[in-house]
Design an enzyme around this catalytic site. Structure first.
Site, mmCIF file in Angstrom:
data_model
loop_
_atom_site.group_PDB
_atom_site.id
_atom_site.type_symbol
_atom_site.label_atom_id
_atom_site.label_comp_id
_atom_site.label_asym_id
_atom_site.label_seq_id
_atom_site.Cartn_x
_atom_site.Cartn_y
_atom_site.Cartn_z
ATOM 1 N N HIS A 1 -7.078 -4.124 -1.259
ATOM 2 C CA HIS A 1 -5.889 -5.702 -0.860
ATOM 3 C C HIS A 1 -6.257 -6.155 -2.781
ATOM 4 O O HIS A 1 -5.889 -7.771 -2.486
ATOM 5 C CB HIS A 1 -6.411 -6.405 -0.323
ATOM 6 C CG HIS A 1 -6.077 -5.803 1.548
ATOM 7 N ND1 HIS A 1 -6.895 -4.950 2.183
ATOM 8 C CD2 HIS A 1 -5.507 -5.451 1.780
ATOM 9 C CE1 HIS A 1 -6.362 -4.392 3.345
ATOM 10 N NE2 HIS A 1 -4.909 -4.869 3.220
ATOM 11 N N HIS B 1 0.948 -1.266 -0.005
ATOM 12 C CA HIS B 1 -0.192 -0.590 0.347
ATOM 13 C C HIS B 1 0.497 1.667 0.120
ATOM 14 O O HIS B 1 0.561 2.336 0.376
ATOM 15 C CB HIS B 1 -0.623 -0.128 0.681
ATOM 16 C CG HIS B 1 -1.523 -0.927 1.374
ATOM 17 N ND1 HIS B 1 -2.246 -1.771 0.758
ATOM 18 C CD2 HIS B 1 -1.768 -1.976 2.534
ATOM 19 C CE1 HIS B 1 -3.153 -2.844 1.164
ATOM 20 N NE2 HIS B 1 -2.049 -3.186 2.358
#
Ligand code: ATP
Ligand code: MG
Lengths: 340, 210
Positions: free
Chosen positions: A226, A64
């Site tokens: 995700h 991320h």
């Protein structure tokens, strides 16, 4: 148009070492701001612990970036605990980070609402309490794409995490105490809503395969960070049409009063260029004003990403004077810096 | 049964999650984030290594070491859940050097209780509980009926496998898969799948002893 490929084209030496090697690179690039504790796999603010300052830590799966390691520094996080790609870190990392940054005023754990993150941070907070450290935890859950009900794990934590880390980081830097800074994190979370859209999936280095296949001309609405599929699939319309869906999803949940001042955060998922993100921001700005909401602050760029996923998310935060001045306060981290 | 039983159980799990790694990743890709096979393999490799370095601890201690190792290496949802489960199971045995069938039932019951307590999942939520609970209940009933352990464990492993397949039509209410709402229907839960491997591993470890 989203182009899916089964071939992995990544800069890698060893897929199993990608997180460690990336953290070493982060530390090499920003040795003025942070250090990398290799043994505990944590990123720590260089001058931590700051005596008397409330400390903020966060953590989560890697993939991320720049979240969270890129937000360690002055006016934001004191430490970050990166897990494997898309996998929550372990309690040992969180405990080590908590101990490394505790300056005696207490430590706040900023936790994104995913089962893995929540369970691991819970075990860590219990361990820290056993060691006599004052810890509070705030779970961030701003994603309106997930119904917050008994039948789900609750809304996911996405864009509001970045805003909470920045704003609460400023409050801690200004000398706020543990209760005060914890309240700020909660306030930012309560007043934020997000919605994400994916134009492609992404490829975790360890598996080397796309997480989901997206047929030509289709997009995923309501994705998380995700690479997981969203709530539904739809045809890719014009940017204006897609932004309509995002703005409507966020506003219908946030329900701001006419004239409300907001921070509008247009976030890239990793594979969408700034050219398109600004185009999206332009649409957001127009549509918000038309809806009677005033975007007085904004953030545009890829700050909470999903590897190379193409796509964007919109986060709106209802502002008040205190939040505005904390947002404007000095920040000096690898990924966010102003007022320095 | 004794410490050797626990060590060979952990080796059985390690071998089967490694062999099924890609399958578990595929299952998790469909309704999660494609890491379950990687998480479980990383964890049980570390467990086998930790137990290999141990010098003669009793079986309960070995379970506690295994649980701690999972908590400290896996991350994700499965790390704390299985880690707490094995620690809770290990505490049941204290420092005894051997244990019998009835105590094995207690170990697994404590493990199940710990998963349900930490994760707050119930039967039917499409999680590892859907494989673990029927396995524990089956073992408990068969042992109470006086069935030989090897046979009872075979039935428990079959119950876990049934429970695993039974997750396919369910809509997930816990964990990452719950974000998909109705789209989670039609997919087998990765955590229930690895749980079936874990119970099958126990059956193999025990039957290879007799
Ligand atoms: N609350 C819960 N209770 C019991 N089991 C759960 C719960 N949440 C998830 N699980 C199980 O965990 C499995 C997923 O484990 P995995 O190792 O992939 O973690 P994860 O959810 O991806 O964690 P992370 O979000 O950190 O990546 C699911 O298939 C499910 O069986
Ligand atoms: Mg997973």
């Amino acid at each position: 148009m989203a182009v899916e490929t089964h071939l992995m084209r990544k800069f890698l030496n060893d897929p199993a070492a990608v997180v460690k090697e990336s953290l070493a690179g982060l530390a090499a690039a920003h040795s003025d701001l942070l250090r990398y504790d290799v043994a505990n796999q944590i990123i720590v603010r260089k001058d931590a612990p700051k005596k008397g300052k409330v400390a903020l830590i966060s953590g989560g799966g890697s993939g991320h970036e720049p979240m969270h390691g890129g937000f360690v520094g002055v006016g934001m996080l004191d430490a970050a605990c990166p897990g494997e790609v898309f996998t929550s870190p372990v309690p040992g990392q969180m405990l080590a980070a908590t101990k490394a940054v505790d300056g005696g005023a207490g430590v706040i754990h900023i936790v994104k609402n995913y089962t893995g993150d929540v369970l691991n941070f819970k075990l860590a907070a219990e361990d820290a309490a056993d060691e006599g450290i004052k810890v509070t935890s705030v779970v961030i859950d701003d994603d309106v794409a997930v119904q917050d009900s008994l039948y789900t794990a609750g809304r996911r934590g996405v864009g509001a995490t970045v805003l909470a880390e920045k704003i609460a980081g400023a409050a801690a830097e200004a000398g706020g105490d543990l209760a005060k800074v914890t309240d700020i994190v909660k306030r930012v979370n309560e007043r934020s809503r997000s919605f994400g859209v994916a134009l492609s999936s992404c490829v975790p280095p360890a598996s080397g395969k796309v997480i989901f296949e997206l047929p030509e001309g289709q997009i995923e609405l309501g994705v998380g960070i995700h690479g997981e599929p969203g709530r539904r699939r739809a045809p890719l319309g014009s940017a204006s049409e897609v932004v309509d869906v995002m703005v409507e999803a966020v506003l219908s949940d946030l329900k701001p009063k006419q004239g409300t001042k907001v921070l509008a955060f247009v976030n890239g998922m990793g594979g969408t260029p700034l050219l398109e993100l600004y185009l999206v921001y332009g649409e957001v700005d127009k549509k918000l004003r038309k809806a009677g909401v005033e975007p007085v602050r904004n953030l545009v760029g890829s700050y909470i990403t999903s590897l190379e996923m193409a796509g964007a998310s919109l986060t709106l935060l209802e502002l008040d004077e205190e939040l505005i001045s904390l947002w404007d306060a000095r920040v000096h981290t690898a990924a966010l810096r102003w007022g320095i | 049964m004794d410490a050797t039983t626990i060590s060979s159980w952990m080796r059985e799990i390690e071998a089967s999650v490694r062999a099924e790694r890609d399958h578990l990743v595929q299952l998790d890709a469909a309704i999660g984030d494609a890491d379950h096979g990687i998480n479980m393999t990383r964890g049980f490799e570390a467990v086998v290594q930790a137990l290999g370095a141990d010098n003669g601890s009793p079986p309960g201690r070995l379970l506690i070491i295994a649980g701690r190792t999972l908590v400290s290496t896996v991350g994700g949802a499965s790390g704390p859940l299985w880690g707490s489960a094995l620690r809770a199971g290990g505490r049941v045995l204290g420092d005894q050097t051997t244990f019998d069938s009835a105590q094995l039932v207690e170990v697994l019951s404590a493990a199940l209780a710990s998963v349900k307590d930490l994760g707050t999942a119930a039967l039917g939520d499409k999680t590892m509980v859907d494989a673990l609970e029927p396995a524990v209940e089956t073992l408990k009933a068969r042992i109470a009926d006086g069935e030989p352990l090897a046979q009872a464990l075979d039935a428990a492993a079959a119950a876990a496998e049934d429970g695993m397949r039974g997750t396919i039509p369910l809509q997930a209410r816990k964990g990452r898969a719950s974000y998909l709402g109705e789209r989670s229907v039609g997919h087998q839960d990765p955590g229930a799948t690895s749980t079936a491997l874990i119970i099958r591993g126990l059956q193999r470890a025990v039957s290879s002893e007799s």
